[in-house]
Design an enzyme around this catalytic site. Structure first.
Site, PDB file in Angstrom:
ATOM      1  N   MET A   6       0.828  -1.045  -0.043  1.00 49.60           N
ATOM      2  CA  MET A   6      -0.161   0.303  -0.167  1.00 49.60           C
ATOM      3  C   MET A   6       0.773   1.242  -0.075  1.00 49.60           C
ATOM      4  SD  MET A   6      -3.419  -1.037   1.990  1.00 49.60           S
ATOM      5  CE  MET A   6      -2.732  -0.599   3.748  1.00 49.60           C
TER       6      MET A   6
ATOM      7  N   HIS B 287       9.148  -3.332   3.554  1.00 49.40           N
ATOM      8  CA  HIS B 287       8.906  -3.512   2.256  1.00 49.40           C
ATOM      9  C   HIS B 287      10.175  -4.095   1.328  1.00 49.40           C
ATOM     10  CE1 HIS B 287       5.554  -0.899   3.330  1.00 49.40           C
ATOM     11  NE2 HIS B 287       4.834  -1.616   3.334  1.00 49.40           N
TER      12      HIS B 287
ATOM     13  N   GLN C 207     -10.468  -3.009   2.348  1.00 49.66           N
ATOM     14  CA  GLN C 207     -10.007  -3.460   3.425  1.00 49.66           C
ATOM     15  C   GLN C 207      -9.997  -2.402   4.838  1.00 49.66           C
ATOM     16  OE1 GLN C 207      -6.127  -4.341   1.726  1.00 49.66           O
ATOM     17  NE2 GLN C 207      -5.180  -3.759   3.727  1.00 49.66           N
TER      18      GLN C 207
ATOM     19  N   GLY D 161       4.741 -10.332   4.038  1.00 47.34           N
ATOM     20  CA  GLY D 161       5.633 -10.187   5.084  1.00 47.34           C
ATOM     21  C   GLY D 161       4.764 -11.071   6.355  1.00 47.34           C
ATOM     22  N   GLU D 162       5.924 -11.520   7.270  1.00 46.68           N
ATOM     23  CA  GLU D 162       5.138 -12.229   8.381  1.00 46.68           C
ATOM     24  C   GLU D 162       4.694 -11.143   9.493  1.00 46.68           C
ATOM     25  OE1 GLU D 162       8.496 -15.026   9.724  1.00 46.68           O
ATOM     26  OE2 GLU D 162       8.033 -16.524   8.062  1.00 46.68           O
TER      27      GLU D 162
ATOM     28  N   ASP E 105       2.462  -9.442   9.071  1.00 48.67           N
ATOM     29  CA  ASP E 105       1.113  -9.525   8.872  1.00 48.67           C
ATOM     30  C   ASP E 105       0.533 -11.202   9.154  1.00 48.67           C
ATOM     31  OD1 ASP E 105      -0.179  -6.681   8.405  1.00 48.67           O
ATOM     32  OD2 ASP E 105       1.627  -6.896   7.396  1.00 48.67           O
TER      33      ASP E 105
ATOM     34  N   GLN F 257      -2.473 -12.419   7.820  1.00 52.44           N
ATOM     35  CA  GLN F 257      -2.850 -12.309   6.284  1.00 52.44           C
ATOM     36  C   GLN F 257      -1.848 -13.398   5.769  1.00 52.44           C
ATOM     37  OE1 GLN F 257      -2.860  -8.076   4.700  1.00 52.44           O
ATOM     38  NE2 GLN F 257      -0.821  -8.586   4.354  1.00 52.44           N
TER      39      GLN F 257
ATOM     40  N   SER G  22       4.347   1.192   8.170  1.00 53.68           N
ATOM     41  CA  SER G  22       3.879   2.681   7.441  1.00 53.68           C
ATOM     42  C   SER G  22       2.982   3.471   8.678  1.00 53.68           C
ATOM     43  CB  SER G  22       3.150   2.475   6.363  1.00 53.68           C
ATOM     44  OG  SER G  22       3.461   1.629   5.527  1.00 53.68           O
ATOM     45  N   ARG G  23       2.366   2.622   9.415  1.00 55.57           N
ATOM     46  CA  ARG G  23       1.735   3.347  10.411  1.00 55.57           C
ATOM     47  C   ARG G  23       2.393   3.862  11.700  1.00 55.57           C
ATOM     48  NH1 ARG G  23      -2.569  -0.656   8.954  1.00 55.57           N
ATOM     49  NH2 ARG G  23      -4.375   0.620   8.205  1.00 55.57           N
TER      50      ARG G  23
END
Ligand code: AMP
Length: 253
Positions: free
Chosen positions: A30, A37, A61, A147-148, A150, A153, A186-187
């Site tokens: 995103m 990333h 989402q 990625g682990e 998440d 996910q 990113s957050r």
């Protein structure tokens, strides 16, 4: 590196690579890219001849009260970082290119989506499989990296690929962390200096205390709210809030 927004331009790139018997590696993101990333990109390069990275902030989402509008967006910086990593193609589709016939989900997330994140973000994994399935159809990768960070996910995507019988290898990438062990996200850009200091305790508390003790200790450490700390898949997974920012992390146990 080429940057394409049109599906036809992406397909021309992919078809050309496939005609030359090259494997396509894919990293969906995103944007607001960080070293986490970029570690996925590095892994993709090890498994493929050409690497495609998508940047698309997926509306389906996010719940209406979540941070879709304020989610950090900086395509120019992202493109520079990806070019420096040797990415071949960046795909930045429009919302209508991904959802030409509306945003309803063709497929639903499977069993791996039950509990954990879904107890707090019930719409989330249907949105994720909706967009990833569509992106897979556009990119047609041989291998895709998730990625682990998440972890649930990653499990949901692996299940989707199996259920839908997609000929795509899914590879999980280890969590990239800062020097204090905080999982890059990113957050994290939303965090104040004080919140950052507290955020850096999340990985340590998940590592050092039992899942049942963790919520109380996280609250004492300064987290505003704990959504969950639970064991699954040989991991301890947690989600907690600092102000308006929700952080997730997980560790092998
Ligand atoms: P996002 O842009 O947040 O949707 O993330 C895109 C991909 O990068 C997902 O597969 C994430 O799991 C992965 N990712 C994000 N942060 C990290 C991290 N700190 N370490 C490893 N992978 C990550």
């Amino acid at each position: 590196m080429i940057i394409v927004t049109q599906r036809a331009d992406l397909s021309a790139f992919v078809d050309d690579a496939k005609a030359n018997h090259q494997r396509i590696g894919f990293v969906p993101t995103m944007g607001a890219l960080h070293d986490g990333h970029l570690s996925l990109v590095k892994l993709a390069k090890e498994h493929a001849d050409k690497v495609v990275v998508s940047i698309f902030v997926n509306p389906t989402q996010f719940a209406p009260h979540e941070d879709f509008d304020s989610y950090p967006r900086d395509i120019e910086t992202d493109a520079k970082l990806l070019a420096a990593e040797g990415v071949d193609c960046v795909y930045t589709p429009s919302r209508v290119a991904i959802y030409p016939d509306g945003e309803a989900s063709d497929i639903k997330a499977g069993q791996a989506a039950n509990g954990l994140e879904s107890d707090f973000r019930p719409h989330f994994f249907d949105g994720v499989v909706n967009v990833v399935y569509r992106l897979f159809n556009h990119v047609k990768p041989d291998v895709a990296i998730f990625g682990e960070k998440d972890f649930q996910q990653l499990m949901v995507i692996q299940e989707m690929v199996k259920t839908e019988k997609l000929p795509i290898d899914i590879i999980g990438a280890p969590i990239a962390r800062d020097e204090a062990g905080l999982a890059l996200s990113s957050r994290n850009a939303y965090l104040s200096e004080d919140e950052l200091q507290i955020a850096r305790k999340l990985n340590i508390i998940l590592r050092d205390v039992t899942a049942s003790e963790a919520p109380e200790i996280l609250l004492k450490a300064g987290f505003a709210k704990v959504d969950y700390v639970k064991k699954r898949w040989n991991r301890v997974l947690g989600a907690a809030w600092l102000g308006q920012t929700r952080l997730i992390d997980n560790l092998e146990i």
